[in-house]
Design a protein around this motif. Structure first.
Motif, short mmCIF file in Angstrom:
data_model
loop_
_atom_site.label_atom_id
_atom_site.label_comp_id
_atom_site.label_asym_id
_atom_site.label_seq_id
_atom_site.Cartn_x
_atom_site.Cartn_y
_atom_site.Cartn_z
N GLY A 1 0.90 -1.23 -0.30
CA GLY A 1 0.15 0.01 0.19
C GLY A 1 0.83 0.82 -0.15
O GLY A 1 0.54 2.50 0.24
N SER A 2 2.19 1.43 -0.25
CA SER A 2 2.78 2.16 -0.72
C SER A 2 2.32 3.57 -1.88
O SER A 2 2.56 2.81 -2.71
N GLY A 3 1.94 4.29 -1.19
CA GLY A 3 1.39 5.89 -2.11
C GLY A 3 0.03 5.67 -2.33
O GLY A 3 -0.51 4.05 -2.38
N PRO A 4 -0.46 5.82 -3.20
CA PRO A 4 -1.65 6.35 -3.94
C PRO A 4 -1.23 5.29 -5.05
O PRO A 4 -2.36 4.36 -5.60
N ALA A 5 -0.12 5.60 -6.12
CA ALA A 5 0.14 4.10 -7.06
C ALA A 5 -0.74 2.84 -6.50
O ALA A 5 -1.07 1.99 -7.33
N GLY A 6 0.78 2.13 -5.55
CA GLY A 6 0.64 1.26 -5.16
C GLY A 6 2.30 0.39 -5.21
O GLY A 6 3.04 1.00 -6.52
N LYS A 7 2.53 -0.61 -4.85
CA LYS A 7 3.29 -1.67 -4.95
C LYS A 7 3.02 -2.95 -4.27
O LYS A 7 2.32 -2.92 -3.45
N GLN B 1 -3.69 -3.10 -11.12
CA GLN B 1 -2.84 -1.39 -11.19
C GLN B 1 -3.34 -0.44 -11.73
O GLN B 1 -3.74 0.39 -11.73
N ILE B 2 -3.62 -0.92 -13.67
CA ILE B 2 -4.54 -0.14 -14.33
C ILE B 2 -6.01 0.64 -13.81
O ILE B 2 -6.63 1.20 -14.33
N LYS B 3 -6.04 -0.50 -13.92
CA LYS B 3 -7.92 -0.63 -13.52
C LYS B 3 -8.39 0.21 -12.28
O LYS B 3 -8.85 1.64 -12.15
N LYS B 4 -7.36 0.37 -11.02
CA LYS B 4 -7.15 1.17 -10.03
C LYS B 4 -6.67 2.52 -10.05
O LYS B 4 -7.61 3.52 -9.58
N ASN B 5 -5.80 3.03 -11.73
CA ASN B 5 -5.10 4.42 -11.34
C ASN B 5 -5.39 4.59 -12.96
O ASN B 5 -5.31 5.80 -13.03
N GLN C 1 4.40 5.18 -15.52
CA GLN C 1 5.13 4.44 -15.80
C GLN C 1 5.10 3.05 -14.55
O GLN C 1 4.65 3.48 -13.50
N ILE C 2 5.68 2.06 -15.20
CA ILE C 2 4.92 0.17 -14.29
C ILE C 2 6.53 -0.70 -14.16
O ILE C 2 6.91 -0.60 -15.59
N HIS C 3 6.71 -0.52 -13.78
CA HIS C 3 8.72 -1.38 -13.02
C HIS C 3 8.10 -2.67 -12.20
O HIS C 3 6.85 -2.75 -11.71
N VAL C 4 8.72 -4.13 -13.28
CA VAL C 4 8.49 -4.94 -12.65
C VAL C 4 10.03 -5.36 -12.33
O VAL C 4 11.57 -5.19 -13.36
N GLU C 5 10.42 -5.52 -11.14
CA GLU C 5 12.15 -5.92 -11.23
C GLU C 5 11.86 -7.44 -10.04
O GLU C 5 10.73 -7.70 -8.94
N ARG C 6 12.68 -8.16 -10.71
CA ARG C 6 12.55 -9.63 -10.09
C ARG C 6 13.77 -9.85 -8.56
O ARG C 6 14.71 -8.92 -8.68
N LYS C 7 12.91 -10.31 -7.98
CA LYS C 7 13.68 -10.07 -6.05
C LYS C 7 13.96 -11.65 -6.36
O LYS C 7 14.69 -12.40 -7.14
N PHE C 8 14.18 -11.90 -5.45
CA PHE C 8 14.49 -13.64 -4.77
C PHE C 8 14.08 -14.72 -4.75
O PHE C 8 12.65 -14.14 -5.09
N HIS C 9 14.55 -15.80 -5.15
CA HIS C 9 13.67 -16.65 -5.11
C HIS C 9 12.04 -16.63 -6.47
O HIS C 9 11.17 -17.35 -6.08
N ARG D 1 10.33 -14.07 -7.39
CA ARG D 1 9.38 -13.24 -7.03
C ARG D 1 9.81 -12.14 -7.35
O ARG D 1 10.87 -11.86 -7.97
N TYR D 2 8.87 -11.35 -7.62
CA TYR D 2 8.63 -9.97 -8.35
C TYR D 2 8.35 -9.16 -7.70
O TYR D 2 7.15 -9.36 -6.90
N THR D 3 7.87 -7.58 -7.87
CA THR D 3 7.55 -6.68 -7.30
C THR D 3 7.60 -5.80 -8.47
O THR D 3 8.00 -5.41 -9.44
N VAL D 4 6.10 -5.59 -8.69
CA VAL D 4 5.51 -4.62 -9.96
C VAL D 4 5.16 -3.00 -8.88
O VAL D 4 4.42 -3.11 -7.83
N ARG D 5 5.67 -1.87 -9.12
CA ARG D 5 5.43 -1.31 -8.60
C ARG D 5 5.27 0.62 -9.86
O ARG D 5 5.28 0.34 -10.58
N VAL D 6 4.34 0.88 -9.26
CA VAL D 6 3.40 1.74 -10.67
C VAL D 6 3.33 3.20 -10.22
O VAL D 6 3.24 3.45 -8.70
N GLU D 7 4.26 4.08 -11.01
CA GLU D 7 3.90 5.86 -10.27
C GLU D 7 3.27 6.38 -11.06
O GLU D 7 3.02 6.28 -12.08
N THR D 8 2.85 6.90 -10.89
CA THR D 8 1.41 8.11 -11.50
C THR D 8 2.40 9.43 -11.86
O THR D 8 3.11 10.07 -11.51
#
Length: 75
Positions: free
Chosen positions: A5-11, A27-31, A37-45, A47-54
Protein backbone atom coordinates in the motif's frame (compact mmCIF):
# COMPACT_ATOMS: atom_id res chain seq x y z
CA UNK A 1 -1.22 -10.92 -3.67
CA UNK A 2 0.66 -9.08 -0.94
CA UNK A 3 0.33 -5.30 -1.23
CA UNK A 4 2.24 -2.93 0.99
CA UNK A 5 0.00 0.00 0.00
CA UNK A 6 2.90 2.41 -0.43
CA UNK A 7 1.63 5.62 -1.96
CA UNK A 8 -1.48 6.21 -3.95
CA UNK A 9 -0.34 4.23 -6.99
CA UNK A 10 0.88 1.16 -5.17
CA UNK A 11 3.43 -1.54 -5.04
CA UNK A 12 2.83 -5.27 -5.11
CA UNK A 13 5.66 -7.41 -3.77
CA UNK A 14 6.49 -11.08 -3.69
CA UNK A 15 4.42 -12.25 -6.64
CA UNK A 16 5.37 -15.13 -8.94
CA UNK A 17 6.02 -14.61 -12.64
CA UNK A 18 2.66 -15.93 -13.81
CA UNK A 19 0.76 -13.36 -11.69
CA UNK A 20 2.55 -10.29 -13.11
CA UNK A 21 -0.08 -9.69 -15.83
CA UNK A 22 -2.86 -9.83 -13.22
CA UNK A 23 -1.02 -7.43 -10.90
CA UNK A 24 -0.39 -4.98 -13.75
CA UNK A 25 -4.04 -5.19 -14.87
CA UNK A 26 -5.24 -4.48 -11.31
CA UNK A 27 -2.99 -1.43 -11.06
CA UNK A 28 -4.22 -0.15 -14.43
CA UNK A 29 -7.84 -0.55 -13.32
CA UNK A 30 -7.05 1.20 -10.03
CA UNK A 31 -5.07 4.15 -11.48
CA UNK A 32 -6.22 4.40 -15.10
CA UNK A 33 -4.83 7.30 -17.14
CA UNK A 34 -2.83 8.63 -14.19
CA UNK A 35 -0.12 5.96 -14.67
CA UNK A 36 3.24 7.32 -15.79
CA UNK A 37 5.33 4.16 -15.61
CA UNK A 38 5.21 0.57 -14.42
CA UNK A 39 8.32 -1.12 -13.04
CA UNK A 40 8.67 -4.89 -12.73
CA UNK A 41 11.71 -6.03 -10.79
CA UNK A 42 12.88 -9.55 -10.08
CA UNK A 43 13.67 -10.20 -6.43
CA UNK A 44 14.91 -13.36 -4.75
CA UNK A 45 13.53 -16.88 -5.27
CA UNK A 46 11.79 -16.04 -8.55
CA UNK A 47 9.50 -13.47 -6.94
CA UNK A 48 8.79 -10.09 -8.48
CA UNK A 49 7.80 -6.58 -7.40
CA UNK A 50 5.42 -4.52 -9.52
CA UNK A 51 5.61 -0.79 -8.78
CA UNK A 52 3.39 1.82 -10.42
CA UNK A 53 4.27 5.50 -10.56
CA UNK A 54 1.60 8.07 -11.41
CA UNK A 55 2.24 11.29 -13.30
CA UNK A 56 1.75 13.29 -10.07
CA UNK A 57 4.28 11.15 -8.21
CA UNK A 58 6.75 11.52 -11.08
CA UNK A 59 6.37 15.32 -11.12
CA UNK A 60 6.81 15.46 -7.33
CA UNK A 61 9.97 13.32 -7.59
CA UNK A 62 11.41 15.60 -10.27
CA UNK A 63 10.75 18.69 -8.14
CA UNK A 64 12.66 17.06 -5.29
CA UNK A 65 15.64 16.55 -7.57
CA UNK A 66 15.51 12.75 -7.53
CA UNK A 67 16.36 12.23 -11.19
CA UNK A 68 17.78 8.70 -11.04
CA UNK A 69 15.45 5.72 -11.24
CA UNK A 70 15.97 2.58 -9.18
CA UNK A 71 18.96 0.72 -10.57
CA UNK A 72 20.26 3.66 -12.59
CA UNK A 73 23.80 4.85 -12.10
CA UNK A 74 26.21 7.38 -13.50
CA UNK A 75 29.00 4.94 -14.08
Amino acid sequence: MPDDGSGPAGKVEGIPLFLIPKAVAEQIKKNGDAIFQIHVERKFHHRYTVRVETLDEHARRLKQGDFLQDGDSNG
